[in-house]
Design an enzyme around this catalytic site. Structure first.
Site, PDB file in Angstrom:
ATOM      1  N   SER A 109       0.793  -1.239   0.000  1.00 51.38           N
ATOM      2  CA  SER A 109       0.000   0.000   0.000  1.00 51.38           C
ATOM      3  C   SER A 109       0.823   1.285   0.000  1.00 51.38           C
ATOM      4  O   SER A 109       0.257   2.359  -0.154  1.00 51.38           O
ATOM      5  CB  SER A 109      -0.947   0.017   1.191  1.00 51.38           C
ATOM      6  OG  SER A 109      -1.981  -0.914   0.960  1.00 51.38           O
ATOM      7  N   LYS A 147       0.304   3.410  -2.947  1.00 50.99           N
ATOM      8  CA  LYS A 147      -0.890   4.252  -3.099  1.00 50.99           C
ATOM      9  C   LYS A 147      -0.554   5.741  -3.054  1.00 50.99           C
ATOM     10  O   LYS A 147      -1.282   6.562  -3.605  1.00 50.99           O
ATOM     11  CB  LYS A 147      -1.910   3.899  -2.012  1.00 50.99           C
ATOM     12  CG  LYS A 147      -2.429   2.466  -2.124  1.00 50.99           C
ATOM     13  CD  LYS A 147      -3.242   2.068  -0.896  1.00 50.99           C
ATOM     14  CE  LYS A 147      -3.760   0.628  -0.992  1.00 50.99           C
ATOM     15  NZ  LYS A 147      -4.466   0.215   0.235  1.00 50.99           N
ATOM     16  N   TYR A 158      -3.940  -2.940 -10.067  1.00 45.78           N
ATOM     17  CA  TYR A 158      -3.793  -2.687  -8.619  1.00 45.78           C
ATOM     18  C   TYR A 158      -2.900  -3.744  -7.942  1.00 45.78           C
ATOM     19  O   TYR A 158      -1.984  -3.418  -7.188  1.00 45.78           O
ATOM     20  CB  TYR A 158      -5.182  -2.642  -7.964  1.00 45.78           C
ATOM     21  CG  TYR A 158      -5.142  -2.596  -6.462  1.00 45.78           C
ATOM     22  CD1 TYR A 158      -4.836  -1.416  -5.788  1.00 45.78           C
ATOM     23  CD2 TYR A 158      -5.394  -3.741  -5.710  1.00 45.78           C
ATOM     24  CE1 TYR A 158      -4.776  -1.379  -4.402  1.00 45.78           C
ATOM     25  CE2 TYR A 158      -5.338  -3.709  -4.316  1.00 45.78           C
ATOM     26  CZ  TYR A 158      -5.035  -2.538  -3.677  1.00 45.78           C
ATOM     27  OH  TYR A 158      -4.971  -2.508  -2.304  1.00 45.78           O
ATOM     28  N   TYR A 198      -4.597   3.827   8.079  1.00 44.05           N
ATOM     29  CA  TYR A 198      -5.954   3.289   8.285  1.00 44.05           C
ATOM     30  C   TYR A 198      -6.453   3.614   9.685  1.00 44.05           C
ATOM     31  O   TYR A 198      -6.313   4.736  10.149  1.00 44.05           O
ATOM     32  CB  TYR A 198      -5.994   1.765   8.020  1.00 44.05           C
ATOM     33  CG  TYR A 198      -5.183   1.385   6.818  1.00 44.05           C
ATOM     34  CD1 TYR A 198      -5.610   1.786   5.545  1.00 44.05           C
ATOM     35  CD2 TYR A 198      -3.985   0.699   6.916  1.00 44.05           C
ATOM     36  CE1 TYR A 198      -4.857   1.481   4.417  1.00 44.05           C
ATOM     37  CE2 TYR A 198      -3.236   0.396   5.789  1.00 44.05           C
ATOM     38  CZ  TYR A 198      -3.675   0.791   4.558  1.00 44.05           C
ATOM     39  OH  TYR A 198      -2.940   0.495   3.463  1.00 44.05           O
ATOM     40  N   VAL A 212       1.239  -3.645   3.799  1.00 48.13           N
ATOM     41  CA  VAL A 212       1.249  -4.929   4.513  1.00 48.13           C
ATOM     42  C   VAL A 212       2.502  -5.768   4.252  1.00 48.13           C
ATOM     43  O   VAL A 212       2.669  -6.829   4.842  1.00 48.13           O
ATOM     44  CB  VAL A 212      -0.014  -5.798   4.260  1.00 48.13           C
ATOM     45  CG1 VAL A 212      -1.238  -5.209   4.919  1.00 48.13           C
ATOM     46  CG2 VAL A 212      -0.233  -6.057   2.791  1.00 48.13           C
TER      47      VAL A 212
HETATM   48  N1  GLN Z   1      -2.298  -5.438  -1.750  1.00 53.83           N
HETATM   49  C1  GLN Z   1      -2.802  -5.297  -0.402  1.00 53.83           C
HETATM   50  C2  GLN Z   1      -4.289  -5.497  -0.405  1.00 53.83           C
HETATM   51  O1  GLN Z   1      -4.916  -5.002  -1.297  1.00 53.83           O
HETATM   52  C3  GLN Z   1      -2.467  -3.928   0.103  1.00 53.83           C
HETATM   53  C4  GLN Z   1      -2.992  -3.678   1.500  1.00 53.83           C
HETATM   54  C5  GLN Z   1      -2.023  -2.945   2.342  1.00 53.83           C
HETATM   55  O2  GLN Z   1      -0.823  -2.876   2.082  1.00 53.83           O
HETATM   56  N2  GLN Z   1      -2.522  -2.396   3.424  1.00 53.83           N
HETATM   57  O3  GLN Z   1      -4.853  -6.138   0.437  1.00 53.83           O
END
Ligand code: GLN
Length: 313
Positions: A68, A71, A195, A247, A265
Site C-alpha cells: 500500500s 498508493k 492494482y 488506516y 502490509v
Molecule cells: N495489496 C494489499 C491489499 O490489497 C495492500 C494492503 C495494504 O498494504 N494495506 O490487500
C-alpha cells in the site's frame, strides 16, 4: 559530514541495533500467501536528509513488497492527470475502519472515504487505467517509481502479484461493489490486475526513501532540482498521509510518531519529515491494523531522538 547528518546517522544506527534484538515483531501478512513466507527477522531503515545525505541501518538494500505504500505514488500520478476532479471519485477523510473494509461503501454510495484504504486506491488505479491498456497503465506507474527512486532496477515481484490475484477476494468484492455504483469505469478485473501489480512492486528502503523526497521538499527533489508536483500538492498529499496513511491506526501513528506516513502490509512505511527528510523503514511483522509493528516503533524512536514530530519536540 555536517553536524546534523552525524546526529541522524547515530540515531539510525542505534535504532537498527535495537530493532535487530527485539522479540516482539508482530505477524507477517498471512492473507497474501507469498508475503506469509517472508522472514519476520528483517529490519531496514534509511533516512535521506535535505542535503541528500543517506543514513542507513539493517537491511536497507533488500527489496520488499511495497504494497500500500504504492498508493501514495498512484495518488500523485492521478492528481497529475485529473487535478482536483479526483476528489469527486474518492474522499479525503479518515475511515476509522480496516484497510479492506466494505461497510462504509454502501451508505456512502460507493465513494471510498480516502485514497489509501483499498477501495479508494482501487478507484484511483481505475482512473489511471482509463483510456489505456492495463499494460500501459502499469508501465506508467513503474516508470514513475523508477524515475522517483532514480533507479531503473525497480521491478514488480510477479509471484506476489499472482499470489494476490489468486486470493484477493475482498479486493475483488470491493471493486465489483464500486462498479455497481459507477465509481469504477473499467472492467473490474482489469483495474484489479493493475492494482495487484502496483502493490507487488519491490523496493528497498533506500529506493523508497529516495522516491519520497519530493514530499519532504515542497514537491521537488532537492538533489536533481526536478519538480514532481506543485508545493501545494505535496503539502496536501502529506496531509492525507497523516490522517489516513495508517488506516485505523492513523491516530496512533500521529500520536506516537507525528509525521505523515504510509504503511503497506509488506511491512514498509514511508514517513515524511517536511523540510527535513524522507524516511523508509521495513519490518515485515504487522500489528492488528496491518501496519508494521517495529516500523512504527523505530519511527517513534527516531522522531523522539531528533525532535522531528511536526507537532513539536
Ligand atoms: N495489496 C494489499 C491489499 O490489497 C495492500 C494492503 C495494504 O498494504 N494495506 O490487500
Amino acid at each position: 559530514m555536517n553536524h546534523t547528518a552525524h546526529t541522524i546517522e547515530k540515531a539510525v544506527k542505534e535504532i537498527a541495533d535495537e530493532m535487530r534484538e527485539r522479540a516482539d515483531r508482530g505477524e507477517v501478512a498471512h492473507y497474501i500467501p507469498e508475503l506469509a513466507r517472508v522472514d519476520p527477522k528483517h529490519f531496514g531503515i534509511v533516512v535521506i536528509d535535505d542535503h541528500g545525505h543517506v543514513a542507513c541501518g539493517g537491511d536497507a538494500d533488500m527489496p520488499f513488497s511495497i504494497q500500500s505504500v504504492s498508493k501514495v505514488f498512484t495518488l500523485t500520478l492521478a492528481l497529475g492527470r485529473y487535478g482536483d476532479r479526483l476528489w469527486q471519485r474518492v474522499g479525503r477523510e479518515p475511515s476509522g475502519s480496516a484497510f479492506n473494509s466494505i461497510v462504509q461503501l454502501e451508505y456512502e454510495k460507493g465513494i471510498p472515504r480516502n485514497p489509501f484504504i483499498n477501495a479508494g486506491a482501487i478507484a484511483v488505479t481505475d482512473m489511471i487505467l482509463s483510456g489505456h491498456q492495463p499494460r500501459e497503465a502499469l508501465g506508467e506507474i513503474l516508470r514513475f517509481m523508477r524515475f522517483l527512486a532514480n533507479d531503473h532496477s525497480v521491478t514488480i515481484d510477479e509471484a506476489v502479484a499472482a499470489s494476490e490475484q489468486r486470493t484477493g477476494f475482498r479486493n475483488i468484492a470491493l471493486a465489483n461493489y464500486m462498479k455497481s455504483f459507477g465509481v469504477i469505469e473499467n472492467p473490474a478485473d482489469l483495474t484489479l490486475g493493475v492494482y495487484f501489480h502496483q502493490c507487488a512492486i519491490a523496493m528497498s528502503c533506500r529506493q523508497l526513501a529516495t522516491a519520497g523526497r519530493y514530499l519532504a521538499h515542497n514537491g521537488r527533489n532537492p538533489e536533481t532540482g526536478m519538480s514532481v508536483v506543485h508545493p501545494e500538492r505535496a503539502r496536501r498529499i502529506n496531509a492525507v498521509m497523516l490522517t489516513c496513511g495508517h488506516y485505523d491506526g492513523s491516530g496512533e501513528f500521529a500520536y506516537r510518531v507525528g509525521l505523515p506516513g504510509k504503511s503497506g502490509v509488506g511491512g514498509g512505511i514511508l514517513a515524511i519529515a517536511p523540510g527535513k527528510a524522507s524516511i523508509a523503514v521495513w519490518s515485515p511483522g504487522l500489528d492488528a491494523n496491518g501496519n508494521s509493528h517495529l516500523g512504527r516503533i523505530a519511527l517513534e524512536a527516531l522522531t523522539k531522538k531528533l525532535g522531528w514530530s511536526i507537532f513539536g519536540v
